[in-house]
Design an enzyme around this catalytic site. Sequence first.
Site, PDB file in Angstrom:
ATOM      1  N   ARG A  71     -11.753   3.291   2.774  1.00 41.76           N
ATOM      2  CA  ARG A  71     -11.726   3.420   4.225  1.00 41.76           C
ATOM      3  C   ARG A  71     -12.915   4.241   4.661  1.00 41.76           C
ATOM      4  O   ARG A  71     -12.977   5.437   4.394  1.00 41.76           O
ATOM      5  CB  ARG A  71     -10.444   4.146   4.659  1.00 41.76           C
ATOM      6  CG  ARG A  71      -9.189   3.339   4.492  1.00 41.76           C
ATOM      7  CD  ARG A  71      -7.968   4.161   4.833  1.00 41.76           C
ATOM      8  NE  ARG A  71      -6.775   3.360   4.569  1.00 41.76           N
ATOM      9  CZ  ARG A  71      -6.093   2.711   5.509  1.00 41.76           C
ATOM     10  NH1 ARG A  71      -6.445   2.804   6.775  1.00 41.76           N
ATOM     11  NH2 ARG A  71      -5.046   1.985   5.195  1.00 41.76           N
TER      12      ARG A  71
ATOM     13  N   LYS B 242       1.105   5.048 -12.626  1.00 43.94           N
ATOM     14  CA  LYS B 242      -0.141   5.816 -12.599  1.00 43.94           C
ATOM     15  C   LYS B 242      -0.273   6.684 -13.856  1.00 43.94           C
ATOM     16  O   LYS B 242      -1.372   6.885 -14.363  1.00 43.94           O
ATOM     17  CB  LYS B 242      -0.201   6.683 -11.343  1.00 43.94           C
ATOM     18  CG  LYS B 242       0.043   5.936 -10.039  1.00 43.94           C
ATOM     19  CD  LYS B 242      -1.002   4.898  -9.734  1.00 43.94           C
ATOM     20  CE  LYS B 242      -0.910   4.475  -8.276  1.00 43.94           C
ATOM     21  NZ  LYS B 242      -1.702   3.292  -7.938  1.00 43.94           N
TER      22      LYS B 242
ATOM     23  N   GLU C  36      -8.485 -12.568   6.814  1.00 49.17           N
ATOM     24  CA  GLU C  36      -9.895 -12.868   7.115  1.00 49.17           C
ATOM     25  C   GLU C  36     -10.827 -12.311   6.036  1.00 49.17           C
ATOM     26  O   GLU C  36     -11.988 -12.714   5.937  1.00 49.17           O
ATOM     27  CB  GLU C  36     -10.284 -12.300   8.487  1.00 49.17           C
ATOM     28  CG  GLU C  36      -9.352 -12.671   9.636  1.00 49.17           C
ATOM     29  CD  GLU C  36      -9.289 -14.174   9.928  1.00 49.17           C
ATOM     30  OE1 GLU C  36     -10.118 -14.930   9.379  1.00 49.17           O
ATOM     31  OE2 GLU C  36      -8.378 -14.576  10.682  1.00 49.17           O
ATOM     32  N   ASN C  37     -10.320 -11.394   5.222  1.00 48.72           N
ATOM     33  CA  ASN C  37     -11.166 -10.843   4.154  1.00 48.72           C
ATOM     34  C   ASN C  37     -11.597 -11.917   3.162  1.00 48.72           C
ATOM     35  O   ASN C  37     -12.564 -11.745   2.422  1.00 48.72           O
ATOM     36  CB  ASN C  37     -10.433  -9.713   3.424  1.00 48.72           C
ATOM     37  CG  ASN C  37     -10.213  -8.508   4.330  1.00 48.72           C
ATOM     38  OD1 ASN C  37     -10.951  -8.311   5.296  1.00 48.72           O
ATOM     39  ND2 ASN C  37      -9.201  -7.708   4.040  1.00 48.72           N
TER      40      ASN C  37
ATOM     41  N   TYR D  95      10.051  11.023  -6.527  1.00 49.48           N
ATOM     42  CA  TYR D  95       9.235  10.041  -5.816  1.00 49.48           C
ATOM     43  C   TYR D  95       8.498   9.120  -6.802  1.00 49.48           C
ATOM     44  O   TYR D  95       7.882   9.593  -7.768  1.00 49.48           O
ATOM     45  CB  TYR D  95       8.217  10.715  -4.885  1.00 49.48           C
ATOM     46  CG  TYR D  95       7.188   9.699  -4.428  1.00 49.48           C
ATOM     47  CD1 TYR D  95       7.527   8.745  -3.463  1.00 49.48           C
ATOM     48  CD2 TYR D  95       5.932   9.610  -5.019  1.00 49.48           C
ATOM     49  CE1 TYR D  95       6.634   7.754  -3.105  1.00 49.48           C
ATOM     50  CE2 TYR D  95       5.033   8.625  -4.659  1.00 49.48           C
ATOM     51  CZ  TYR D  95       5.380   7.698  -3.699  1.00 49.48           C
ATOM     52  OH  TYR D  95       4.503   6.699  -3.351  1.00 49.48           O
TER      53      TYR D  95
ATOM     54  N   SER E 275      -5.421   4.487  -3.100  1.00 47.46           N
ATOM     55  CA  SER E 275      -4.046   4.223  -2.676  1.00 47.46           C
ATOM     56  C   SER E 275      -3.976   4.029  -1.162  1.00 47.46           C
ATOM     57  O   SER E 275      -4.593   4.780  -0.408  1.00 47.46           O
ATOM     58  CB  SER E 275      -3.150   5.384  -3.086  1.00 47.46           C
ATOM     59  OG  SER E 275      -3.109   5.467  -4.487  1.00 47.46           O
TER      60      SER E 275
ATOM     61  N   ASP F 215      -2.292  -3.610  -8.420  1.00 42.94           N
ATOM     62  CA  ASP F 215      -2.552  -2.169  -8.526  1.00 42.94           C
ATOM     63  C   ASP F 215      -3.344  -1.757  -9.761  1.00 42.94           C
ATOM     64  O   ASP F 215      -4.159  -0.844  -9.691  1.00 42.94           O
ATOM     65  CB  ASP F 215      -1.215  -1.410  -8.509  1.00 42.94           C
ATOM     66  CG  ASP F 215      -1.372   0.073  -8.206  1.00 42.94           C
ATOM     67  OD1 ASP F 215      -2.163   0.417  -7.312  1.00 42.94           O
ATOM     68  OD2 ASP F 215      -0.725   0.888  -8.873  1.00 42.94           O
TER      69      ASP F 215
ATOM     70  N   HIS G 151      -7.757   1.136 -11.686  1.00 43.76           N
ATOM     71  CA  HIS G 151      -6.890   1.102 -10.501  1.00 43.76           C
ATOM     72  C   HIS G 151      -7.289  -0.110  -9.654  1.00 43.76           C
ATOM     73  O   HIS G 151      -7.876   0.033  -8.584  1.00 43.76           O
ATOM     74  CB  HIS G 151      -7.093   2.414  -9.731  1.00 43.76           C
ATOM     75  CG  HIS G 151      -6.104   2.644  -8.638  1.00 43.76           C
ATOM     76  ND1 HIS G 151      -6.338   3.530  -7.611  1.00 43.76           N
ATOM     77  CD2 HIS G 151      -4.880   2.123  -8.404  1.00 43.76           C
ATOM     78  CE1 HIS G 151      -5.300   3.548  -6.798  1.00 43.76           C
ATOM     79  NE2 HIS G 151      -4.406   2.703  -7.247  1.00 43.76           N
TER      80      HIS G 151
ATOM     81  N   CYS H 244      -5.204   1.612   0.618  1.00 43.78           N
ATOM     82  CA  CYS H 244      -6.440   1.097   1.205  1.00 43.78           C
ATOM     83  C   CYS H 244      -6.557  -0.421   1.077  1.00 43.78           C
ATOM     84  O   CYS H 244      -7.636  -0.986   1.223  1.00 43.78           O
ATOM     85  CB  CYS H 244      -7.660   1.773   0.590  1.00 43.78           C
ATOM     86  SG  CYS H 244      -7.803   3.507   1.051  1.00 43.78           S
TER      87      CYS H 244
ATOM     88  N   ARG I 110       2.788  11.154  -4.072  1.00 45.51           N
ATOM     89  CA  ARG I 110       2.267  11.777  -5.288  1.00 45.51           C
ATOM     90  C   ARG I 110       1.768  13.177  -4.962  1.00 45.51           C
ATOM     91  O   ARG I 110       1.269  13.444  -3.882  1.00 45.51           O
ATOM     92  CB  ARG I 110       1.136  10.928  -5.871  1.00 45.51           C
ATOM     93  CG  ARG I 110       1.623   9.683  -6.593  1.00 45.51           C
ATOM     94  CD  ARG I 110       0.472   8.915  -7.204  1.00 45.51           C
ATOM     95  NE  ARG I 110      -0.352   8.305  -6.197  1.00 45.51           N
ATOM     96  CZ  ARG I 110      -1.500   8.776  -5.744  1.00 45.51           C
ATOM     97  NH1 ARG I 110      -2.002   9.896  -6.252  1.00 45.51           N
ATOM     98  NH2 ARG I 110      -2.175   8.166  -4.813  1.00 45.51           N
TER      99      ARG I 110
ATOM    100  N   ARG J  92       8.122   2.841   0.736  1.00 42.92           N
ATOM    101  CA  ARG J  92       7.713   1.847  -0.266  1.00 42.92           C
ATOM    102  C   ARG J  92       8.762   0.769  -0.478  1.00 42.92           C
ATOM    103  O   ARG J  92       9.945   0.967  -0.198  1.00 42.92           O
ATOM    104  CB  ARG J  92       7.495   2.557  -1.620  1.00 42.92           C
ATOM    105  CG  ARG J  92       6.380   3.603  -1.599  1.00 42.92           C
ATOM    106  CD  ARG J  92       5.059   2.961  -1.876  1.00 42.92           C
ATOM    107  NE  ARG J  92       3.939   3.887  -1.701  1.00 42.92           N
ATOM    108  CZ  ARG J  92       2.729   3.667  -2.216  1.00 42.92           C
ATOM    109  NH1 ARG J  92       2.485   2.609  -2.936  1.00 42.92           N
ATOM    110  NH2 ARG J  92       1.750   4.515  -1.977  1.00 42.92           N
TER     111      ARG J  92
END
Length: 588
Positions: A403, A209, A498-499, A200, A251, A280, A229, A253, A72, A372
């Site tokens: 992050r 988006k 594990e999350n 793209y 995005s 998403d 989002h 993450c 993007r 992707r």
Amino acid sequence: MVKVNLHPSVYEWIDEMAKITKPDKIVWIDGSEEEKQRLIKEALESGELMELNQEKLPGCYLHRTHPSDVARVEDRTFICTPTKEEAGPTNNWMDPNEAYKMLYSLFDGSMKGRTMYVVPYLMGPVGSPYSKVGIELTDSIYVVLNLRIMARIGNVALKHLGNSPDFVKGLHSKATLDPEKRYICHFPQDNTIMSVNSGYGGNVILSKKCFALRIASYLGRKEGWLAEHMLIVGIEDPSGKVTYIAGAFPSACGKTNLAMLIPPEPLKKLGYKVWTVGDDIAWMRIGEDGRLWAINPEAGFFGVAPGTSYKTNPNAMETIKRNTIYTNVLLKEDGTVWWEGMDGEPPERGIDWLGRPWTKDSGEKGAHPNARFTAPASQCPSISKEWENPKGVPISAIIFGGRRAKVAPLVYEAFDWQHGVYVGATMASETTAAAMGKVGVVRRDPMAMLPFCGYNMADYFAHWLEMGKKIPNPPKIFHVNWFRQDENGKFIWPGFGENLRVLKWIIERCEGKVSAKETPIGYVPYVDDLYLDGLDIDKQTVEKLLEIDKELWLKESEDSREFLSQFGDRLPRELIGENEKLKQRLLK
Ligand code: GDP
Ligand code: PGA
Ligand code: MN
């Protein structure tokens, strides 16, 4: 072919756009299987698609975008509202009249020698009162075939539209792919999107988006709902009860990964299951029962390939075995695909994402970091049986995340909705390859919507606060960080499956089953309340992951204050109040 009586404005608009773009041919897309095969054949002939090994990857194709067109382009994305104020300080703005003028000159004759495809598409489940229709005009078969996976296209959309004039107009042309003349423009007041000189995904699959976030966020404010989002995931506990969680991460993450998570062995043994609703985007409304209900407006996944493996995301790997379009991945000699972070040894050689011969010792990336896959949601082994429920699913918790190598603990809970809005409004994340520009720089990305909010973000915060007052039984709000690093830059938390251990705590908080430690930034788990059985990590390390460093957080609060100050008087005072209170709690 078109069985419904469409509103005259549909034809008028298409005629007008065709007069400008001057295609050789106009083809209406009906969404049939026969049509799909015809388009694939054409794309193979033109080289827009390459056939992959049909035995190993049935129905799968490869596409390469232009090397300058792989993500993007946020600096070329515009919100064109009558005043700059309406777009706000975080969006690029252009005067709508000037934007139209400039765009029409770029679109002038841009489809000469090409076909214009008219793609009606439905966002949201068939028969849902919350679903909305868009029509994208495009000169790219790749876009048509992607839309076919990402949305419900053709007659089903026209049927939903009926003779209403209420649809989102989207015009896309690859034109010459000139990056200097690439523009992604949104006209919220006109329900219109125009994208030129890109091929793209995020720039050209206008359903995603552009419509489902930028235009829809504007509509949501006007109509009293939220377009976010967010992934949507259902966690089934051993008693069979399913709790739905929505999560906003920037995005690349971890939305797709969290949405498709597979429980780690000990939790699987206890009877935990995870169901994917969306990866998403979430459209959320207040239900009759006073809870917040979410639908996934999309029908497919446009996921990041690198890092996707049987180790990290087995459900994604199963989903993308057939009927999948791969973009900018490595082509192996046997006609299958590969990317960095896939299971097993890298192949000896192949053709890289630029179409050049590649060897594993070349030191070059085989796949682009933002390569992707586009795959139908229905193929996902963990797809929820509720994913197309016209009513959506009730959301018990909202999680924000990003992050952060430092600062943000593994998980914390906001004190209440208003504080939660502050947490979302000031969240930050290191930038990724999903957008052009420098990677790894910390930036504030409110609710992961910085590049996707179709109006002034201060008004967006106000809308969130307003919604909180209107939801009798609102979800609890949390913040997570799977990406904290040690001194050597290694991720401390194992992440991925594990999350679920963190989600389990979140659900128990929603059910009022566990207490928590009150800290200046919110409620943090007591280590003993986190289910850590079978995990190769000691309690001390987890303590560290949950640590709140007051010095760092004071700096964080000042940083947030500065970020918020750009909104001036338009910023809801409540958020400055929350910032002030955070500082006081830290100084106590
Ligand atoms: P999305 O764009 O938000 O859907 O993000 P994805 O789920 O596609 O993930 C983007 C990248 O982050 C991929 O390379 C993943 O392997 C990686 N990732 C996702 N979840 C985790 C996690 O829990 N821990 C770590 N360390 N990496 C993750
Ligand atoms: P994502 O969005 O990175 O959030 O998956 C796709 C894109 O538009 O690039
Ligand atoms: Mn994703």
